[in-house]
Design an enzyme around this catalytic site. Sequence first.
Site, PDB file in Angstrom:
ATOM      1  N   PRO A 210      -2.263 -11.071   7.863  1.00 37.22           N
ATOM      2  CA  PRO A 210      -3.556 -10.554   8.328  1.00 37.22           C
ATOM      3  C   PRO A 210      -3.659  -9.076   7.968  1.00 37.22           C
ATOM      4  CG  PRO A 210      -2.029 -10.827  10.175  1.00 37.22           C
ATOM      5  CD  PRO A 210      -1.346 -11.400   8.970  1.00 37.22           C
ATOM      6  N   MET A 211      -4.735  -8.700   7.286  1.00 37.74           N
ATOM      7  CA  MET A 211      -4.910  -7.309   6.856  1.00 37.74           C
ATOM      8  C   MET A 211      -6.344  -6.868   7.123  1.00 37.74           C
ATOM      9  SD  MET A 211      -2.693  -7.313   3.281  1.00 37.74           S
ATOM     10  CE  MET A 211      -3.182  -8.967   2.752  1.00 37.74           C
TER      11      MET A 211
ATOM     12  N   CYS B 147       0.388  -3.977  15.132  1.00 34.23           N
ATOM     13  CA  CYS B 147      -0.499  -2.930  14.614  1.00 34.23           C
ATOM     14  C   CYS B 147      -0.334  -1.638  15.422  1.00 34.23           C
ATOM     15  CB  CYS B 147      -1.949  -3.391  14.665  1.00 34.23           C
ATOM     16  SG  CYS B 147      -3.121  -2.162  14.033  1.00 34.23           S
TER      17      CYS B 147
ATOM     18  N   LYS C 108       3.245 -12.175  15.950  1.00 33.67           N
ATOM     19  CA  LYS C 108       3.680 -11.317  14.841  1.00 33.67           C
ATOM     20  C   LYS C 108       4.018  -9.954  15.420  1.00 33.67           C
ATOM     21  CE  LYS C 108       2.457  -9.712  10.208  1.00 33.67           C
ATOM     22  NZ  LYS C 108       2.502  -8.240  10.365  1.00 33.67           N
TER      23      LYS C 108
ATOM     24  N   ASN D 132       8.266 -10.447   7.269  1.00 30.53           N
ATOM     25  CA  ASN D 132       7.159  -9.666   6.718  1.00 30.53           C
ATOM     26  C   ASN D 132       7.650  -8.237   6.501  1.00 30.53           C
ATOM     27  OD1 ASN D 132       4.374  -7.947   8.046  1.00 30.53           O
ATOM     28  ND2 ASN D 132       4.355  -8.916   6.049  1.00 30.53           N
ATOM     29  N   GLY D 133       7.025  -7.562   5.526  1.00 33.31           N
ATOM     30  CA  GLY D 133       7.325  -6.160   5.312  1.00 33.31           C
ATOM     31  C   GLY D 133       7.976  -5.884   3.968  1.00 33.31           C
ATOM     32  N   GLY D 134       7.220  -5.261   3.059  1.00 28.71           N
ATOM     33  CA  GLY D 134       7.792  -4.778   1.813  1.00 28.71           C
ATOM     34  C   GLY D 134       8.095  -5.820   0.763  1.00 28.71           C
TER      35      GLY D 134
ATOM     36  N   GLY E 204       1.920  -9.219   2.174  1.00 30.48           N
ATOM     37  CA  GLY E 204       0.709  -8.489   2.510  1.00 30.48           C
ATOM     38  C   GLY E 204       0.087  -7.860   1.290  1.00 30.48           C
ATOM     39  N   ARG E 205       0.356  -6.570   1.092  1.00 27.36           N
ATOM     40  CA  ARG E 205      -0.284  -5.832  -0.003  1.00 27.36           C
ATOM     41  C   ARG E 205       0.041  -6.401  -1.380  1.00 27.36           C
ATOM     42  NH1 ARG E 205       1.944  -0.208   1.740  1.00 27.36           N
ATOM     43  NH2 ARG E 205       3.448  -1.622   2.729  1.00 27.36           N
TER      44      ARG E 205
END
Length: 340
Positions: free
Chosen positions: A13-14, A96, A135, A207-209, A229-230
């Site tokens: 989710p972004m 967040c 999350k 999640n993350g990186g 994500g990104r």
Amino acid sequence: MDRYKTHKFSVAPMMDWTDRHCRAFHRQLSQRALLYTEMVTTGAVIHGDREHLLGFSDFEHPVACQLGGSDPTAMARSAKIVAEFGYDEVNINVGCPSDRVQSGSFGACLMQEPELVADCVRAMKDAVSVPVTVKCRIGVDEQDPEIALDAMADAVVAAGVDALWVHARKAWLQGLSPKENRDIPPLDYDRVKRLKSRYPDLFIGLNGGLQTLDEAETHLQDLDGVMFGRAAYHTPEILGEVDRRIYGADGEDVSPWQAIRAYLPYIEDQLSKDVRLAHMTRHMLGLFHGRPGARSCRRILTVEATKPGAGTEIVEKALAAVSPVDECEDLSSIPAGHAA
């Protein structure tokens, strides 16, 4: 975990990115990936324009809705609304770090209140039959991640949580911006894997990186899922390989050209509902990265798609600016996909 174990790959989710148009586009690249909404707050769900906030297309499944809030009653009420819309999962945001989220006493600051998160999980589980997931981060501020993450996991597992997605970084609630919180705190993948050792029967996703599917395949040897994500947003071509590499699906990967042609019926449908072309094409800007013509394609989509009355001819023009890998490929023969 049994009904959740198939979600080996998800798109995070972004905020301002994973709206329904983004998800519709990503679905053309992967049929299997679990797609998430942007975070929506309980106040917005209960009092806002629900169709605008929660509406989605049937072909987006599997799709999950992430909720922001900390009042168990409001979370349960919102979860029920989300489930009635047809979402496959309801997720609680405990990661967040933005000022807005902190002022509402939810998001990453809930890492300091694991029992409150557990109360939300219980209330939501009582209200819906779809999976309820969390999350979270590995900790916030001066928390010891060994203690903080175990405390969160212990609480939500006792409450019946279906899965735990862990962003393997701390969040610093003061002193770092949300953007800096995605980059500066060091990643600790091993911490998440130690949690998995404690809870072998709980679905735990990382999640993350994460940047490549090679990394994903490595982490999936120890964990149940990976969340991009990104990397998924800025280089969406990666999603075209997910079904084959992560899920073992037969057939060839989905090319960028195939994805765009499959997305066109959705674009046409949304244009007929007065949605601006740029609201849909902005999610395509990362396609064709490094290919000849990619810059021209981005320029066309960035500049011309914003003009009043812009239609699918702009997408066709952008597509024509990029040469296929196989110069002999007949683009007109690429069928439109399932987005109609």
